[in-house]
Design an enzyme around this catalytic site. Structure first.
Site, PDB file in Angstrom:
ATOM      1  N   CYS A 225       1.495   4.926   9.430  1.00  0.00           N
ATOM      2  CA  CYS A 225       2.330   5.159  10.606  1.00  0.00           C
ATOM      3  C   CYS A 225       1.858   4.312  11.783  1.00  0.00           C
ATOM      4  O   CYS A 225       2.627   4.013  12.691  1.00  0.00           O
ATOM      5  CB  CYS A 225       2.338   6.632  10.987  1.00  0.00           C
ATOM      6  N   GLY A 226       0.589   3.965  11.781  1.00  0.00           N
ATOM      7  CA  GLY A 226       0.088   3.107  12.863  1.00  0.00           C
ATOM      8  C   GLY A 226      -1.087   3.693  13.622  1.00  0.00           C
ATOM      9  O   GLY A 226      -1.805   2.972  14.303  1.00  0.00           O
TER      10      GLY A 226
END
Ligand code: SF4
Length: 238
Positions: A225-226
Site C-alpha cells: 500500500c505504500g
C-alpha cells in the site's frame, strides 16, 4: 537502539530458529526498543493476523504500549467490527483515517494514488500526532515477493526507527502463536483469506504466495500500500 552495523542474515534465521526461540527474540527486540524509546514506541496495528501477534507480544512487554490503526472507507464490515472490538479491549489504540474525497473506483484506475490518500497520509499523521520515534510492524519476510528484503531494525525515515519484530516468522508460526495464546482474530480468516486489506482490493486465492490476493488484476498485484515503501516524514518527502 542502533540500526545494526552488520545486519544478521535474517533469511537464515527463518529456518534455523525454532518457534520458541523466535518468540523470545521478538520479545527481546520489543523490550529493548521500549527501554530506549518508552512512550515513543508505538505499534502499527493493521488488525491482520501478524499485527495481532505483534500487539500481543507488545502487551507482554508493557500494557502501556500504545498503538494506531489506519482504517479506510473501503474496509470490509468484518474488519470494521473487529476494529471496534479491539479498540474497546484496548483504548490505547488510536484510529486514523482520511475523509478526503477520491474519484469513483480510484482503487481500479490508480490504486497507488488511492492508497497514498487513504492509507499513507493517515499513517504520516499518526506518526506525527503520536510523536512516534519507533514504530513496530507485523512485516514478515516470507509473506511475498515485496517483503523479502526488510530488516528487523530499520531507519528508512531519518530519526524514525522501524522495528519488524516478527520478520523471521513463518505464517504457520503466526497461527501457532495466536492459537496457543487464545488471541482473537478477524473472522475473515475463517473464510479463506490469508492477507487482509480493503474489500475491493482483497481476494481469496489458492496461490502459495500469501499476499497474492491483494490488488489482484492490477499492476499492484501482491504489492504494497505504500506505508512500508513511501517516506513517512513529510519533511523528507522525495
Ligand atoms: S487497498 Fe484499495 S481501496 Fe484501500 S486504499 Fe488501497 S487502493 Fe484504495
Amino acid at each position: 537502539m542502533a540500526v545494526a552495523a552488520v545486519q544478521e542474515d535474517v533469511k537464515a534465521l527463518v529456518e534455523s530458529l525454532n518457534f520458541a526461540q523466535k518468540v523470545e527474540r521478538s520479545l527481546a527486540l520489543i523490550s529493548e526498543a521500549y527501554e530506549e524509546f518508552g512512550d515513543g514506541l508505538v505499534v502499527a496495528n493493521s488488525l491482520g493476523k501478524d499485527s495481532c501477534v505483534v500487539w500481543h507480544l507488545a502487551k507482554r512487554v508493557s500494557p502501556d504500549i500504545r498503538g494506531f490503526i489506519i482504517t479506510t472507507r473501503f474496509k470490509p464490515p468484518e474488519t470494521k467490527q473487529f476494529m471496534r472490538e479491539e479498540v474497546a479491549r484496548h483504548p490505547e489504540l488510536q484510529v486514523f483515517s482520511s475523509d478526503e474525497p477520491v474519484p469513483d473506483r480510484l482503487y481500479e484506475t490508480d490504486p497507488d494514488r488511492c492508497c497514498e490518500i487513504l492509507k499513507v497520509e493517515p499513517t504520516r499523521r499518526a506518526v506525527e500526532e503520536m510523536v512516534v520515534k519507533c514504530w513496530v510492524t507485523g512485516l514478515r519476510c516470507t509473506e511475498g515477493r515485496t517483503r523479502t528484503d526488510f530488516q528487523e531494525i530499520e531507519e528508512r525515515d531519518p530519526g524514525l526507527i522501524k522495528l519488524n519484530p516478527i520478520l523471521i516468522w513463518h505464517e504457520r508460526e503466526v497461527w501457532q502463536y495466536l492459537a496457543l495464546n487464545g488471541v482473537p482474530v478477524n473472522p475473515l480468516y475463517a473464510k479463506g483469506y490469508r492477507s487482509l486489506g480493503c474489500a475491493p482490493c482483497t481476494r481469496i486465492t489458492a496461490s502459495p504466495d500469501e499476499r497474492a490476493g491483494r490488488w489482484l488484476g492490477t499492476s499492484k498485484c501482491g504489492g504494497e500500500c505504500g506505508i512500508h515503501t513511501r517516506p513517512l516524514r513529510p519533511d523528507y518527502e522525495i
